[in-house]
Scaffold this motif. Structure first.
Motif, PDB file in Angstrom:
ATOM      1  N   MET A   1       0.846  -1.195   0.000  1.00  0.00           N
ATOM      2  CA  MET A   1       0.000   0.000   0.000  1.00  0.00           C
ATOM      3  C   MET A   1       0.881   1.245   0.000  1.00  0.00           C
ATOM      4  O   MET A   1       1.779   1.372   0.828  1.00  0.00           O
ATOM      5  CB  MET A   1      -0.875  -0.014   1.265  1.00  0.00           C
ATOM      6  N   ARG A   2       0.634   2.139  -0.937  1.00  0.00           N
ATOM      7  CA  ARG A   2       1.437   3.369  -1.022  1.00  0.00           C
ATOM      8  C   ARG A   2       0.533   4.572  -0.734  1.00  0.00           C
ATOM      9  O   ARG A   2      -0.503   4.753  -1.377  1.00  0.00           O
ATOM     10  CB  ARG A   2       2.055   3.486  -2.413  1.00  0.00           C
ATOM     11  N   LEU A   3       0.916   5.367   0.255  1.00  0.00           N
ATOM     12  CA  LEU A   3       0.119   6.533   0.648  1.00  0.00           C
ATOM     13  C   LEU A   3       0.904   7.812   0.391  1.00  0.00           C
ATOM     14  O   LEU A   3       2.113   7.863   0.645  1.00  0.00           O
ATOM     15  CB  LEU A   3      -0.215   6.471   2.146  1.00  0.00           C
ATOM     16  N   VAL A   4       0.211   8.818  -0.090  1.00  0.00           N
ATOM     17  CA  VAL A   4       0.784  10.163  -0.131  1.00  0.00           C
ATOM     18  C   VAL A   4       0.229  10.928   1.073  1.00  0.00           C
ATOM     19  O   VAL A   4      -0.996  11.044   1.226  1.00  0.00           O
ATOM     20  CB  VAL A   4       0.437  10.891  -1.447  1.00  0.00           C
ATOM     21  N   ILE A   5       1.126  11.392   1.933  1.00  0.00           N
ATOM     22  CA  ILE A   5       0.730  12.118   3.153  1.00  0.00           C
ATOM     23  C   ILE A   5       1.330  13.523   3.084  1.00  0.00           C
ATOM     24  O   ILE A   5       2.538  13.675   2.909  1.00  0.00           O
ATOM     25  CB  ILE A   5       1.251  11.372   4.413  1.00  0.00           C
ATOM     26  N   ALA A   6       0.465  14.537   3.215  1.00  0.00           N
ATOM     27  CA  ALA A   6       0.968  15.907   3.086  1.00  0.00           C
ATOM     28  C   ALA A   6       0.201  16.861   3.985  1.00  0.00           C
ATOM     29  O   ALA A   6      -0.937  16.587   4.396  1.00  0.00           O
ATOM     30  CB  ALA A   6       0.866  16.373   1.635  1.00  0.00           C
ATOM     31  N   GLN A   7       0.854  17.981   4.275  1.00  0.00           N
ATOM     32  CA  GLN A   7       0.220  19.049   5.048  1.00  0.00           C
ATOM     33  C   GLN A   7       0.407  20.369   4.295  1.00  0.00           C
ATOM     34  O   GLN A   7       1.508  20.660   3.810  1.00  0.00           O
ATOM     35  CB  GLN A   7       0.891  19.140   6.422  1.00  0.00           C
ATOM     36  N   MET A   8      -0.691  21.143   4.201  1.00  0.00           N
ATOM     37  CA  MET A   8      -0.598  22.482   3.581  1.00  0.00           C
ATOM     38  C   MET A   8      -1.677  23.339   4.244  1.00  0.00           C
ATOM     39  O   MET A   8      -2.824  23.360   3.833  1.00  0.00           O
ATOM     40  CB  MET A   8      -0.835  22.378   2.063  1.00  0.00           C
ATOM     41  N   LYS A   9      -1.291  24.036   5.309  1.00  0.00           N
ATOM     42  CA  LYS A   9      -2.305  24.679   6.153  1.00  0.00           C
ATOM     43  C   LYS A   9      -2.151  26.186   6.197  1.00  0.00           C
ATOM     44  O   LYS A   9      -1.065  26.693   6.478  1.00  0.00           O
ATOM     45  CB  LYS A   9      -2.199  24.136   7.593  1.00  0.00           C
ATOM     46  N   HIS A  10      -3.256  26.863   5.958  1.00  0.00           N
ATOM     47  CA  HIS A  10      -3.275  28.311   6.151  1.00  0.00           C
ATOM     48  C   HIS A  10      -4.706  28.797   6.300  1.00  0.00           C
ATOM     49  O   HIS A  10      -5.577  28.447   5.515  1.00  0.00           O
ATOM     50  CB  HIS A  10      -2.639  29.041   4.965  1.00  0.00           C
ATOM     51  N   GLU A  11      -4.932  29.598   7.328  1.00  0.00           N
ATOM     52  CA  GLU A  11      -6.211  30.278   7.492  1.00  0.00           C
ATOM     53  C   GLU A  11      -6.003  31.695   6.981  1.00  0.00           C
ATOM     54  O   GLU A  11      -5.190  32.442   7.524  1.00  0.00           O
ATOM     55  CB  GLU A  11      -6.593  30.300   8.966  1.00  0.00           C
ATOM     56  N   THR A  12      -6.719  32.033   5.922  1.00  0.00           N
ATOM     57  CA  THR A  12      -6.480  33.320   5.261  1.00  0.00           C
ATOM     58  C   THR A  12      -7.495  34.358   5.715  1.00  0.00           C
ATOM     59  O   THR A  12      -8.703  34.164   5.585  1.00  0.00           O
ATOM     60  CB  THR A  12      -6.562  33.157   3.735  1.00  0.00           C
ATOM     61  N   ASN A  13      -6.978  35.467   6.247  1.00  0.00           N
ATOM     62  CA  ASN A  13      -7.794  36.629   6.561  1.00  0.00           C
ATOM     63  C   ASN A  13      -7.622  37.583   5.381  1.00  0.00           C
ATOM     64  O   ASN A  13      -6.552  38.180   5.217  1.00  0.00           O
ATOM     65  CB  ASN A  13      -7.298  37.255   7.875  1.00  0.00           C
ATOM     66  N   ASP A  57       2.082   3.653   9.508  1.00  0.00           N
ATOM     67  CA  ASP A  57       3.014   2.673  10.074  1.00  0.00           C
ATOM     68  C   ASP A  57       2.279   1.407  10.505  1.00  0.00           C
ATOM     69  O   ASP A  57       2.694   0.297  10.200  1.00  0.00           O
ATOM     70  CB  ASP A  57       3.743   3.275  11.287  1.00  0.00           C
ATOM     71  N   GLN A  58       1.177   1.633  11.240  1.00  0.00           N
ATOM     72  CA  GLN A  58       0.418   0.477  11.742  1.00  0.00           C
ATOM     73  C   GLN A  58      -0.103  -0.394  10.613  1.00  0.00           C
ATOM     74  O   GLN A  58      -0.205  -1.603  10.738  1.00  0.00           O
ATOM     75  CB  GLN A  58      -0.768   0.952  12.595  1.00  0.00           C
ATOM     76  N   ALA A  59      -0.443   0.240   9.487  1.00  0.00           N
ATOM     77  CA  ALA A  59      -0.980  -0.515   8.348  1.00  0.00           C
ATOM     78  C   ALA A  59       0.136  -1.135   7.506  1.00  0.00           C
ATOM     79  O   ALA A  59      -0.123  -1.821   6.530  1.00  0.00           O
ATOM     80  CB  ALA A  59      -1.831   0.415   7.478  1.00  0.00           C
ATOM     81  N   GLY A  60       1.375  -0.879   7.883  1.00  0.00           N
ATOM     82  CA  GLY A  60       2.499  -1.396   7.109  1.00  0.00           C
ATOM     83  C   GLY A  60       2.591  -0.765   5.736  1.00  0.00           C
ATOM     84  O   GLY A  60       3.110  -1.358   4.787  1.00  0.00           O
ATOM     85  N   ALA A  61       2.086   0.464   5.600  1.00  0.00           N
ATOM     86  CA  ALA A  61       2.059   1.137   4.294  1.00  0.00           C
ATOM     87  C   ALA A  61       3.406   1.805   4.011  1.00  0.00           C
ATOM     88  O   ALA A  61       4.122   2.201   4.927  1.00  0.00           O
ATOM     89  CB  ALA A  61       0.953   2.179   4.277  1.00  0.00           C
ATOM     90  N   ILE A 176     -10.649   6.014   5.044  1.00  0.00           N
ATOM     91  CA  ILE A 176      -9.878   5.744   3.824  1.00  0.00           C
ATOM     92  C   ILE A 176      -9.176   4.388   3.929  1.00  0.00           C
ATOM     93  O   ILE A 176      -9.214   3.577   2.993  1.00  0.00           O
ATOM     94  CB  ILE A 176      -8.839   6.870   3.593  1.00  0.00           C
ATOM     95  N   LEU A 177      -8.550   4.124   5.077  1.00  0.00           N
ATOM     96  CA  LEU A 177      -7.849   2.850   5.251  1.00  0.00           C
ATOM     97  C   LEU A 177      -8.841   1.692   5.242  1.00  0.00           C
ATOM     98  O   LEU A 177      -8.561   0.624   4.693  1.00  0.00           O
ATOM     99  CB  LEU A 177      -7.031   2.875   6.549  1.00  0.00           C
ATOM    100  N   SER A 178     -10.043   1.918   5.813  1.00  0.00           N
ATOM    101  CA  SER A 178     -11.076   0.861   5.794  1.00  0.00           C
ATOM    102  C   SER A 178     -11.574   0.620   4.377  1.00  0.00           C
ATOM    103  O   SER A 178     -11.896  -0.507   4.006  1.00  0.00           O
ATOM    104  CB  SER A 178     -12.271   1.261   6.661  1.00  0.00           C
ATOM    105  N   LEU A 179     -11.631   1.679   3.590  1.00  0.00           N
ATOM    106  CA  LEU A 179     -12.044   1.545   2.189  1.00  0.00           C
ATOM    107  C   LEU A 179     -11.018   0.715   1.419  1.00  0.00           C
ATOM    108  O   LEU A 179     -11.374  -0.180   0.634  1.00  0.00           O
ATOM    109  CB  LEU A 179     -12.189   2.937   1.562  1.00  0.00           C
TER     110      LEU A 179
END
Ligand SMILES: [Zn+2]
Length: 497
Positions: A1-13, A57-61, A176-179
């Protein structure tokens, strides 16, 4: 299983004059983290991406980490910053994956797009039309239809102060992992109500949001995969600013719709309770003086200038009033003023200095000029400003107020910092050698998050209406693009008596 994990966070005023280049997402580095450095920085932290890493990690991905960027709230994200981060994520997905897990904010506006997150999902769908996408969002999400349509499962924070970032990551990733294991079939419904809940009335510790969030959690205990009521972020002049909800069920679209509508109706019927009315500053200061005494600090909230809602963190109206009132035993966090920090560094610890403090930023959206305030005091301490959050909010995450110094007037110890950090963690003070519990007054440029780490210290709270782009006086803000009618701006949305 290959996962793309990313963060891109901004609250724009969108009213904020504070620029948002790529470096703002990188905490001082030239560009946000990528690859193994993301894993190293976030594994074990109380964040949504921290949860993604552990579940992978737990899913061995096998997981890839194209980018992790999280900028303090400010004005629209610069196009080059957005293209850099979104580009890295889309490229990683295009190389092939079984699922995508995204730690986003939900209220990102860029120079080119009202809906930064929906635009990202649209680009991902172009290269991977069917890949499952799980998204963790902040409670201050302004949910555009694109996000609700293009994501496979969305979960948002159920607490404000946000102390369930990790749990939200779990709630977004598990469907998503259950799917992928063919155990569950996420079905999502989303919707809106035309209202702008006021940030000062949004805390999940108080009514009405407390009850709404409790109901969302109950829905999950009763079988919903994720149930979220977003309060939205009102300081954004974009069509979908405000209230929304999203519910994910296991294979039952009608149930998801019904539960989502229930959350929306709860928020709509409580709309009057989401209205905040500020008192004049002079009255607040009089109350503060009457409250002063032993038994723990009185917290003075300079909530019009909260950097975690896009504030410049350098307006001096409230701090100036505190100094004028002669309050004694004050700690203030903070005035963001790199020039003053430099001056204090040059003078050195122990030196007596007179500074034009704060007021360096103009606020064209409010037609306000920056107004520094002359303050004289001793340089008490100089630090590099890096510290690790003790929690409960963003526990373990590295925070950075930049080069910082304490200016001691004799009556007030004022933190002067170089990077925007909202005081929600006791470590922000301790890094500067200040113990807020020993003070009579603690001034915070914050609205709600301070309650996470500093709430238990407060003997009383006085909300002070000062100056800044988080103003509670909406007549100072020109809303041109938010969908109308919207409560409370338009009379026809008011409940009939
Ligand atoms: Zn938030």
């Amino acid at each position: 299983m290959r996962l793309v994990i990313a963060q891109m966070k901004h609250e724009t005023n969108t009213f904020s004059p504070v620029p948002t280049p790529l470096a703002r997402f990188a905490h001082g580095a030239p560009a946000p983290l990528e690859g193994g450095a993301v894993r190293e920085a976030f594994k074990g932290t109380g964040t949504a991406i921290g949860a993604f890493i552990e579940l992978a990690d737990q899913a061995g991905a096998e997981a890839v980490y194209p980018v992790a960027g999280n900028a303090a709230p400010s004005g629209p994200v610069e196009t080059s910053a957005y293209e850099s981060m979104a580009g890295r994520i889309v490229e990683a997905v295009a190389r092939g994956c079984d699922a995508v897990l995204l730690d986003l904010h939900g209220a990102m506006v860029t120079q080119g797009h009202d809906d930064g997150e929906g635009e990202l999902l649209g680009r991902i769908r172009k290269v991977a039309p069917d890949v499952p996408i799980g998204v963790a969002l902040d409670m201050h999400t302004n949910l555009f239809p694109a996000m609700g349509t293009l994501a496979t499962a969305i979960a948002g924070y159920q607490t404000y102060p946000h102390v369930d970032m990790y749990e939200t990551g779990v709630r977004a990733a598990r469907p998503i992992l259950s799917l992928l294991k063919k155990q569950k079939r996420p079905q999502m419904a989303f919707g809106h109500r035309p209202m702008l809940p006021h940030v000062m009335r949004q805390s999940s510790l108080d009514a009405p949001n407390k009850g709404i969030q409790e109901r969302a959690r109950q829905m999950e205990r009763e079988g919903a995969l994720a149930a979220t009521s977003f309060v939205g972020f009102p300081h954004a002049d974009i069509p979908y600013a405000g209230s929304s909800a999203v519910v994910v069920t296991d294979g039952d679209a009608a149930k998801a719709r019904a539960l989502c509508d229930e959350l929306l109706d709860m928020a709509w019927s409580a709309r009057e309770q989401f209205v905040y009315r500020a008192e004049p500053l002079a009255a607040s200061l009089r109350r503060a003086r009457d409250l002063g005494g032993a038994g723990g600090p009185v917290v003075l909230l300079d909530h019009y200038d909260n950097c975690a809602s896009g504030g410049t963190m350098d307006t001096m109206a409230v701090l100036g009033a505190i100094l004028d009132a002669g309050l004694d035993g004050v700690a203030a966090f903070a005035v963001c003023d790199p020039q003053s920090v430099e001056q204090m560094k040059r003078a050195g610890v122990g030196a007596r200095v007179t500074l034009p403090l704060g007021g360096k930023t103009e606020m064209p959206a409010l037609r306000l000029k920056g107004r520094p305030r002359e303050v004289t005091g001793n340089v008490r301490r100089i630090v590099n400003g890096l510290y690790r959050n003790e929690g409960p909010m963003a526990r373990g995450e590295l925070a950075d107020m930049g080069a910082a110094a304490v200016l001691d007037t004799g009556k007030a110890e004022i933190a002067v910092i170089s990077r925007h950090v909202e005081p929600h963690d006791i470590a922000a003070f301790r890094t500067l050698g200040i113990e807020p519990q020993n003070k009579r007054y603690v001034m915070l440029k914050s609205r709600v998050h301070w309650r996470a780490g500093l709430g238990p210290l407060a003997r009383a709270v006085v909300e002070c209406a000062g100056e800044g782009v988080c103003t509670s006086d909406y007549s100072q803000l020109q809303f041109r693009r938010v969908r109308r009618p919207v409560y409370p701006l338009d009379p026809e949305t008011r409940p009939s008596v």
